[in-house]
Write an enzyme that holds these catalytic residues in place. Structure first.
Site, PDB file in Angstrom:
ATOM      1  N   LYS A   1     -22.612  -1.726 -14.529  1.00 28.02           N
ATOM      2  CA  LYS A   1     -20.712  -1.348 -14.773  1.00 28.02           C
ATOM      3  C   LYS A   1     -21.437  -2.304 -16.135  1.00 28.02           C
ATOM      4  O   LYS A   1     -20.459  -3.428 -16.604  1.00 28.02           O
ATOM      5  CB  LYS A   1     -20.492  -2.608 -13.996  1.00 28.02           C
TER       6      LYS A   1
ATOM      7  N   LYS B   1     -24.296   6.426  -2.522  1.00 28.38           N
ATOM      8  CA  LYS B   1     -22.517   5.203  -2.741  1.00 28.38           C
ATOM      9  C   LYS B   1     -21.748   5.704  -1.937  1.00 28.38           C
ATOM     10  O   LYS B   1     -21.929   6.580  -0.868  1.00 28.38           O
ATOM     11  CB  LYS B   1     -22.277   4.686  -3.809  1.00 28.38           C
TER      12      LYS B   1
ATOM     13  N   GLU C   1     -26.463   3.369  -0.387  1.00 19.10           N
ATOM     14  CA  GLU C   1     -25.584   1.962  -0.082  1.00 19.10           C
ATOM     15  C   GLU C   1     -24.968   2.150   0.847  1.00 19.10           C
ATOM     16  O   GLU C   1     -24.681   3.348   1.947  1.00 19.10           O
ATOM     17  CB  GLU C   1     -24.438   2.133  -0.787  1.00 19.10           C
TER      18      GLU C   1
END
Lengths: 287, 287, 287, 287, 287, 287
Positions: free
Chosen positions: B138, B170, B203
């Site tokens: 990010k 993810k 994840e």
């Protein structure tokens, strides 16, 4: 309402190219190794906060550059205020392409919406005063045009875009010129040499400089870091002979008092250099 | 101590080129019309806040690209903690060139030092726990490598740089794969197809997924948005068989408790997407 | 089966741009001066040898960049084994555009199919041993990603793509570090500073170094130019605690014996630096 | 003898940029995490085979682009024949920079020296015949100019560089033109429209076409895939009225017989598309 | 006096790169095949006409880009008036590099000096009237900044550089807006949305539009293709409340009468789109 | 008749990109602030002079790059002679996009049509003589290919495009070679080293040099700045053994006499460096 990236040349495309290049590198190994090429997905962009949206066109372009077959449909326009939970865009296409473009599109959209949202709070604070909130050149490297658009989406106005579309004589220019009457000399010199199509603005810090700037017929006078009292006095002296801009110590708590001194414009670097990102996420489902 | 930009190729130069191009446009009319070509100046970079410096090499490069005859001398190294009032670099050269490069150099330096400073506050919070603070993807578009360096300058560690140097499966990948045992399938698929030189991270959001990930021999398990209790349980289950990373709701107030659950790594997007700029200014005087 | 270039961004487009630029220069004078603009043609790509095809997507992209109105239709997928005389693709479009794009498309396709074909021969040699054939960074300048894909099309696996997605400590790194325990020191240093998402590999040439590498917990150990006996001993010592890769003197005649020592991976630069091109030609007829 | 990369613009720099970008990616993690910034090293380039060297200037440029402070000293000139064990260049500089540039420099040098070496073997085969060995456009994408230079370094001569500096009417052009007298028509058409500064060459496969080409005053006639007898007949018919080039089935075993038919030029794509790399390695030691 | 290209970034470098690329292509075969690498030469730039010089810095840059070892020494400054036979610069360096750079350097210099020379004739015509000669956007593609500099070198002044640094509402904008009071509406709309730092200019063709523009407080009014009488009337009406610019039918024979109507600025596209080149040649001798 | 820009790659696109970038900068503020996004317009290109049109494809490309949704329809072909008042193209699309692209499209079209028009006047002057008018390398930087096409559109022929597609030994090369028999030496040297596919031309200024050039078998002999008598003598001496080109003092008044000396080619830099622009304007109306 636009349906995806319009296709017209905007001038900001290079930063998206750079962002995709640095993120994708030699390929998205996770996606390529776990998601079959033929899988298609549907995605929704969900806002997890309240704010003003900016950057949908840049997000649309991002997905278009990853894969022109992605269909990106914005559900709101840039400049719209949204609440927590709003869905602002949907997209359809190959799951691999959506996954590969997701992060860059969100990074751009979150940052620009953050700028629009913060700008909007400043604009709301000074409602009714007649002053305008304007941005500065303290923008994120590479994002100048997009952030300037975000400021307008948030209800603010733009200062010059860069060094070539406005004369702004600052303290360091005056230091480099030196001598007596340097404000006057700088203004005369700029008027003689700069294109006649751009205005001449000068940054001043004392009442004497204000007077000198007015007499040298500056088009815009920037009061830098003055107290409220000094600003009020400057506005009185200038008396409409130049636009008056205030800068320095501009915060949400102080901005209304500054606006009430009668200045025309209030500029703040924080709009672009310190706006927190608006939280936006992307949810996929198979189609 | 380095004396200006070393000259070796770094990989981040493109964003500086872009930032200079968008700022300078067709020329710095203010400077060209008010400051004589032969004027020379001396500048000092002054920090107006407390923080950790990052980006001096990028600032040096910026001035070098504006004019190779500028001599830029950093007085501290990247990664140094400084107090209000510190002078971190000086520069000498043609006044015009210094004035033209000033804003871009400061924009870069302020942002990167902001990232290093915020990272450093997170690192300080968890001192002694054994956990590491790591960044995410990010980052600001175009500034990926520079911001990852800033995180290290602030005492943090780096997660993968982009999509090609790490497998991170993810929620949206799992959604695109679908079906039972999708965590297992994704890990096996990645192991078969991705280069054997990069680790496989997945994840997870439930304890069942934690168990599935361990059994499928994930190298790293990312606990996303779990409660402290659930994280503690996950750490116990994993028991050293994989690295454990925590993400979600990571703030200065919550980070120590997260670290004390025994996770190895704590990642936060805020390090790069919402760090306020460190205030740095440049003062010129004639020479 | 894909119908021409899919359109999604791949990362390797730059080399095709460069190849077209160097070949077309200021224009294809032969074609422009002898073939009327309105002539249309049909072309067939004919393989004049036996091998494994790779690069059809790059060939499709090449024609698309010359003229988006060319319709390129692959008749097989990359990774398909073909015999002499196979037609692997057809194309339709303006004769001028087909003639202008022909050479670059063939140059790319012949080279990549050569890499896939040679890889496939190595893979066939070690069938049943459990070892994998992997590539190296000894690729043709500019063709890294395409050649790595060709290796996979030929049944091989990929080593790291470049310097940023894997730690591989080689003899020259060890020489630069120097001193006792340099294998250990290098591994510890890399673990402390490199992203935790990539594995740490070290090149060793003696049994002592193998032991040092295992004890320092290298993720992958590269046995460079060892005899078969030494490799067997190394595999026994490592005993599953790290992946084992062999390199050096890897030829079609030697590769099976190397695989039978029990190593996990066998890497060879010859796959990419010395693969002869597969002979492919393009036949046009008017339409 | 040149001392490193001369610095003058060559036209081939782009492929080196691309090769460095694809190899270095976001940074050389191995080197950055294991070798201290201040370490300096000395390197020697060692040839592990016999051949003709080409590409030293490109190798010098590669290191210069990684770090201009590296001192690269070639010990031989391009075009020199060397034996196993020859040291062809030395370099001094920061160990990190040398390690980062090593692979790309070697990849370029090995490939180009491979081309020069193979060319040289063909040239030796036809010594005394008066014919010249020339290259084709079947070069490695992006390496056109460097490989054409390597051919000259090996004693060969260059055909046109690309589509804009020579007219060569091939079978597919003739197919696109169609009809009777297409050889004649193509030559007349090219003479009328192409710049008068470049020669007109036509590819023929029958004696009838040879006669047509001579009568239409082609400057060069390319005998494609003809038998030795047919070539001899063609040479007799042409009788000095045009340059005669032979192509097709040109191998080390066949080339002398082709030369002895009396053709002026013999072209072979294998010189560039299938030359095996010359083995060259780089050894470092600390300084 | 500058000694060669200063080295500071100017913004116009891209057109020189492009010009060198299109001229040099894959290499200067004449020079490479006829002039030995070690030959050095001395060159003199000789003006074969009378005029005003512009572009010496661009010429210096051109040679620098061909070979940084060339020493280029200008003997006059840009903006100097010279007579037939003047030597304006000398250069020393490798003969090959000088020969390769000659044509592009001359092409740039001749064109820019042509623009400066023509501008200077217009400026001389209106001497003493108080009006300024200004350029337009009718510049040579890619040479905008250099030609605008040439106009200043010839004694003229610059209009806006491009679309982003000035508002100029022209006939086609008014056509696109349509309706009554479109001059007023356009001015109000621009004032509300454009940055406050640039002036608003409107093109008018009738006295009614002049009145409307003054009342809407245009900063600059462009009288397009008006008769001398109408211009005089417009100047009287405007009476200092806006800058007045004249355009249309501006020739050396007409320009003084236009200036004498009292307008502030006279703009002419011919300065840049139709200026004949100033004849300049380069003579070499061996050194 | 083509309908807009064909889409095939032409090689000249870079100059259009550069021209758009320099004109649009950070955005067309006038259009964006005064014309609503949804307004659509129709435009007509009107020629206000008599001449030969060239550049319609480049103009089509310009609009396509601004906005691919613009429909550009040429009404004549490049190479057509038109009278005052001819409408040569129409366009439809978003008014904003048309306004933003207008100036660059016209700048390109006016310049290229100027070149075609001037060339055509030279061609008309020598009608019936058998000589050809050819261009030189004295073209506008960045516009080489487009201007060479304009010369053909005007009925002229092209000399070599750049330094890599023709050998032209000029006075400065001869100066750099020096010594006796330098014409001979230069020709022999070029024949030995340059590709056999390009012709060898030499510039001569005396009858002795003519004789030397013929005997050394130059393919083309360039008579530079000779008197008509000397040209006639040279043509007699050369007697068809080489192409003969004349240059120097080529004006509309002198060109026929030069042609009548019997030379094959007459080259003139003025065709491209000093052609006045053809006046073309664009009229919009709402749709």
């Amino acid at each position: 309402m636009l349906s995806g990236w319009g296709g017209g040349r905007q001038g900001w495309e290079a930063i998206i190219e750079l962002a995709l290049a640095e993120d994708i590198g030699t390929g998205d190994v996770t996606t390529l190794s776990t998601v079959p090429a033929e899988t298609r997905a549907h995605g929704s962009m969900l806002v997890k906060g309240a704010g003003v949206i900016s950057g949908l066109q840049a997000a649309a372009y991002t997905f278009w550059r990853v894969d022109p077959s992605i269909e990106f449909t914005p559900l709101v326009c840039d400049g719209t205020s949204v609440e927590y939970g709003a869905i602002i865009a949907t997209m359809e296409g190959p799951a691999r392409s959506l996954l590969t473009g997701e992060r860059v599109a969100l990074n751009v959209l979150q940052r620009l919406s953050g700028v629009a949202t913060l700008t909007n709070r400043f604009v709301a604070e000074i409602e009714g005063t007649g002053a305008l909130i304007v941005d500065t050149r303290k923008t994120t490297p590479g994002l100048r045009i997009l952030e300037k658009t975000a400021v307008r989406d948030g209800g603010g106005h733009n200062h010059r875009v860069g060094l070539s579309d406005g004369v702004l004589i600052k303290d360091n220019h005056l230091a480099a010129i030196g001598g007596l009457y340097r404000v006057t000399n700088a203004i005369l010199s700029a008027r003689a040499l700069a294109p006649h199509t751009i205005k001449i603005e000068v940054e001043v810090t004392t009442i004497d400089e204000v007077i000198e700037a007015v007499e040298a017929k500056a088009d815009i006078i920037l009061l830098d870091n003055m107290s409220l009292e000094m600003m009020t006095e400057a506005v009185t002296i200038i008396d409409g002979r130049a636009l008056v801009e205030a800068s320095g110590n501009v915060r949400l708590e102080t901005v209304r008092a500054i606006a009430e001194t009668g200045v025309d414009l209030i500029s703040s670097g924080a709009l672009t250099h310190s706006a927190p990102a608006l939280d936006i996420s992307l949810n996929f489902e198979l189609t």
